[in-house]
Design a protein around this motif. Structure first.
Motif, PDB file in Angstrom:
ATOM      1  N   VAL A 271       0.867  -1.177   0.000  1.00 61.04           N
ATOM      2  CA  VAL A 271       0.000   0.000   0.000  1.00 61.04           C
ATOM      3  C   VAL A 271       0.905   1.228   0.000  1.00 61.04           C
ATOM      4  N   ILE A 272       0.752   2.075  -1.027  1.00 65.79           N
ATOM      5  CA  ILE A 272       1.570   3.280  -1.090  1.00 65.79           C
ATOM      6  C   ILE A 272       0.681   4.520  -1.131  1.00 65.79           C
ATOM      7  N   GLY A 273       1.286   5.635  -0.803  1.00 62.91           N
ATOM      8  CA  GLY A 273       0.558   6.901  -0.797  1.00 62.91           C
ATOM      9  C   GLY A 273       1.373   7.922  -0.035  1.00 62.91           C
ATOM     10  N   PRO A 274       1.190   9.194  -0.358  1.00 61.46           N
ATOM     11  CA  PRO A 274       1.954  10.231   0.341  1.00 61.46           C
ATOM     12  C   PRO A 274       1.604  10.280   1.829  1.00 61.46           C
ATOM     13  N   ASN A 275       2.338  11.055   2.603  1.00 55.83           N
ATOM     14  CA  ASN A 275       2.066  11.201   4.032  1.00 55.83           C
ATOM     15  C   ASN A 275       0.637  11.669   4.258  1.00 55.83           C
ATOM     16  N   GLY A 276      -0.020  11.049   5.209  1.00 47.23           N
ATOM     17  CA  GLY A 276      -1.372  11.462   5.563  1.00 47.23           C
ATOM     18  C   GLY A 276      -2.422  11.016   4.572  1.00 47.23           C
ATOM     19  N   SER A 277      -2.075  10.075   3.687  1.00 51.20           N
ATOM     20  CA  SER A 277      -3.046   9.654   2.669  1.00 51.20           C
ATOM     21  C   SER A 277      -4.026   8.606   3.206  1.00 51.20           C
ATOM     22  N   GLY A 278      -3.758   8.072   4.397  1.00 50.65           N
ATOM     23  CA  GLY A 278      -4.740   7.154   4.987  1.00 50.65           C
ATOM     24  C   GLY A 278      -4.300   5.703   5.108  1.00 50.65           C
ATOM     25  N   LYS A 279      -3.010   5.448   4.900  1.00 54.22           N
ATOM     26  CA  LYS A 279      -2.530   4.059   4.930  1.00 54.22           C
ATOM     27  C   LYS A 279      -2.697   3.431   6.320  1.00 54.22           C
ATOM     28  N   THR A 280      -2.218   4.150   7.334  1.00 56.63           N
ATOM     29  CA  THR A 280      -2.333   3.614   8.693  1.00 56.63           C
ATOM     30  C   THR A 280      -3.798   3.482   9.097  1.00 56.63           C
ATOM     31  N   THR A 281      -4.616   4.421   8.633  1.00 58.45           N
ATOM     32  CA  THR A 281      -6.041   4.351   8.957  1.00 58.45           C
ATOM     33  C   THR A 281      -6.667   3.081   8.371  1.00 58.45           C
ATOM     34  N   VAL A 282      -6.238   2.689   7.177  1.00 60.49           N
ATOM     35  CA  VAL A 282      -6.731   1.430   6.601  1.00 60.49           C
ATOM     36  C   VAL A 282      -6.393   0.272   7.533  1.00 60.49           C
ATOM     37  N   PHE A 283      -5.158   0.239   8.023  1.00 55.88           N
ATOM     38  CA  PHE A 283      -4.762  -0.814   8.970  1.00 55.88           C
ATOM     39  C   PHE A 283      -5.613  -0.765  10.237  1.00 55.88           C
ATOM     40  N   ASN A 284      -5.811   0.444  10.739  1.00 53.73           N
ATOM     41  CA  ASN A 284      -6.598   0.567  11.967  1.00 53.73           C
ATOM     42  C   ASN A 284      -8.043   0.139  11.770  1.00 53.73           C
ATOM     43  N   CYS A 285      -8.539   0.304  10.551  1.00 51.96           N
ATOM     44  CA  CYS A 285      -9.902  -0.159  10.264  1.00 51.96           C
ATOM     45  C   CYS A 285      -9.943  -1.674  10.199  1.00 51.96           C
ATOM     46  N   ILE A 286      -8.966  -2.268   9.510  1.00 46.13           N
ATOM     47  CA  ILE A 286      -8.944  -3.736   9.407  1.00 46.13           C
ATOM     48  C   ILE A 286      -8.799  -4.353  10.794  1.00 46.13           C
ATOM     49  N   SER A 287      -7.920  -3.772  11.616  1.00 51.72           N
ATOM     50  CA  SER A 287      -7.696  -4.383  12.931  1.00 51.72           C
ATOM     51  C   SER A 287      -8.696  -3.883  13.969  1.00 51.72           C
ATOM     52  N   ARG A 288      -9.704  -3.149  13.519  1.00 53.39           N
ATOM     53  CA  ARG A 288     -10.812  -2.724  14.366  1.00 53.39           C
ATOM     54  C   ARG A 288     -10.395  -1.788  15.489  1.00 53.39           C
TER      55      ARG A 288
END
Ligand SMILES: Nc1ncnc2c1ncn2[C@@H]1O[C@H](COP(=O)(O)OP(=O)(O)OP(=O)(O)O)[C@@H](O)[C@H]1O
Ligand SMILES: [Mg+2]
Lengths: 239, 318
Positions: A34-51
């Protein structure tokens, strides 16, 4: 077969949509970058998957089972392990104890948890630091410990958030070698990393996002030539 | 080293068992019985506050409910207050449950505040209820007055508390409790149901504090709400005892209780009205210079020496 599938997931913080209408899937045995500039939402995707965060809308499926309503601790139980971008070691516990804390998910026996932990500590090349307190470890080892601890829970899918950030080139290479070794052992992995070369080399497929939305999804070749990706990374002049 | 430790423990048990045959003076035995009671409270608090990191400012609620369970059995039903040793711990667990189920879901200081409120609510409630005989408190006529008897009851209760706590801490549950203390997000990511496990620490903590309360009622024979639900003399003292002896150590609370009670007595008898001030200053100094508590500092020293000898890092004992 899809191990994990995200259908139109959206996560809003107040008015800000950190992730919006994102759909993707991960196949068994692959590495999805998963790529994207800073603040693009990558960590948020992880936090959503891991609830860690509840979804604003959308659905998540793991092995065809809906998971976006499970409590956060169940996610690990069903086979999704994760690491944290900002590492979260169990500071005043030794490396061995950190990994044992993970191993206890599948056993209640102290002896078995220790055996399992030692196996994984060796796999991750942490034997030398087994009795060190986690808070005394330098960053590269803390990152490694995150992976080891998570492996101890026997995941089928591993979410790795910027394992190489803050590491020098040699340390990065060692980290990548470990990730390859984990993949070769049959693990499915979603990985977030900023170093393009690394991502292109290690990923089977790549998901590129910006402002929480998908801009490209496909083979590393396709994604790296995608005009939207080039624009997001290099600016309009290069697109 | 292992054999030495074992020998030391056996020696300790033997001394504890034969001590009242040597020291017959009621005053000395009285002091030791108080130490036992405080060691039980401290050990209980430590399981929740020390190992699990859930600081409670209201353990007086559990202590008082345990004490009143024993007192009220006698007061209303004429049942021997010794049955309170059974009823008290369970009553304390029952009142801990709603707090745990609600406050542990929230992050932040909610649990500490909820406990603080709980202790005070119980104090005010028991002052104003006719059922609890209000501020007049409860006086019982003890059937047994031999100090030696209370010594052995106290010793057994303390042994039980330390034993069970030790087993909990040195099991999977203990690993999970310490993991929650160290980082709740990491714990969750490892599949640990944090709310459940915090409750698994709270319940035995309340249970044994209730036991100490029931024992106190039986021994001292008089309680009132301002004594047993006291914020500074019970709830805060429980914390002090643990901090003095060593947070998250097996023997810390017991050592802390001994120092606290003995110093308190010495100062009270020698310094007159200045005792509270001197005592307070001394406690501050100890906490300032021995931040890990007395047992904690000894453990660190031992770990340091062991490391020097083996040339490798010693394991951190949790
Ligand atoms: N808990 C939160 N509360 C409010 N806003 C948040 C929260 N977490 C993230 N955000 C916002 O959501 C957006 C996406 O953040 P996120 O951390 O997912 O980005 P990222 O792609 O991982 O960035 P980086 O490459 O810097 O790690 C950012 O604008 C961030 O400020
Ligand atoms: Mg991030």
């Amino acid at each position: 077969m899809s191990l994990l599938e995200a259908r139109d997931i959206t996560k809003k913080f107040g008015g800000l949509a950190a992730v919006s209408n994102l759909s993707f899937n991960v196949n068994k045995g692959e590495i999805l970058g998963v790529i994207g500039p800073n603040g693009s939402g990558k960590t948020t995707v992880f936090n959503c998957i891991s609830r860690f965060f509840p979804l604003t809308s959308g659905e998540l499926y793991f092995k065809d089972q809906r998971i976006d309503e499970l409590p956060a601790h169940k996610i690990c139980d069903i086979g999704i392990g994760r690491t944290f971008q900002v590492v979260k070691p169990l500071k005043r516990m030794s490396v061995e104890e950190n990994v044992m804390a993970g191993a206890f998910l599948r056993t209640s026996s102290m002896h078995k948890a220790r055996l399992k932990a030692n196996e994984i500590i060796e796999f991750c090349g942490l034997e030398k630091y087994k009795y060190r307190e986690a808070k005394s470890l330098p960053i590269p080892l803390r990152k490694r410990l995150e992976i080891a601890r998570s492996l101890a829970t026997d995941p089928e899918l591993l979410l790795l958030d910027e394992t190489c950030a803050g590491l020098n080139p040699k340390e990065s290479e060692e980290a990548i070698a470990l990730i390859r070794k984990i993949r070769d052992a049959g693990m499915t992995i979603i990985i977030v990393e900023h170093i393009m070369k690394v991502m292109m080399g290690i990923s089977d497929r790549i998901l590129a996002i910006n402002f929480g939305s998908m801009i490209a999804f496909g083979s590393p070749q396709e994604v790296s030539n995608h005009p939207e990706v080039i624009r997001a990374y290099l600016g309009d002049a290069y697109a | 080293m292992k054999n030495f430790n074992l020998a030391l423990k056996i020696l300790l048990v033997v001394i504890a068992v034969i001590l009242p045959l040597v020291i017959k003076a009621p005053y000395q035995l009285h002091i030791i019985i108080l130490i036992f009671i405080w060691a039980i409270i401290g050990t209980s608090w430590n399981l929740l506050g020390g190992y699990t990191g859930q600081v409670s400012f209201g353990h007086a609620a559990f202590f008082g409910v345990g004490a009143y369970a024993a007192g009220l059995l006698q007061f209303h039903l004429g049942v021997s207050p010794w049955w309170g040793m059974l009823l008290g711990p369970f009553a304390a667990m029952v009142i801990s449950l709603p707090i745990g189920l609600i406050a542990f879901r929230l992050r932040g200081p909610y649990f500490a505040l909820a406990m603080l409120a709980l202790g005070e609510i119980f104090r005010l409630l028991f002052i104003n209820l006719a059922f609890t005989n209000g501020a007049k408190g409860i006086l019982i006529m003890p059937e047994i007055t031999s100090k030696m008897f209370y010594y052995y009851v106290g010793l057994s209760a303390l042994a039980l508390t330390i034993g069970i706590t030790y087993l909990i801490v040195h099991s999977k549950i203990g690993f999970y409790l310490v993991s929650i203390r160290e980082d709740q997000d990491a714990a969750t990511s490892l599949g640990i149901p944090t709310t459940l496990y915090k409750n698994l620490a709270l319940l035995p903590s309340a249970f044994f504090t209730g036991l100490a309360g029931a024992l106190y009622m039986n021994y001292v024979a008089f309680i009132d709400p301002n004594i047993v639900f006291n914020l500074s003399n019970i709830s805060v003292m429980a914390i002090m005892v643990v901090m003095l002896g060593g947070v998250a150590t097996t023997w810390g609370p017991t050592v802390g209780a001994a120092i606290y009670i003995i110093l308190g007595e010495v100062f009270r008898t020698t310094l007159g009205s200045a005792n509270v001030l001197v005592f307070g200053v001394l406690v501050c100094l100890i906490i300032l210079f021995l931040p890990n508590g007395i047992v904690g500092e000894l453990d660190m020293l031992r770990g340091f020496l062991a490391r020097k000898k083996e040339g490798a890092a010693g394991g951190v004992k949790i």
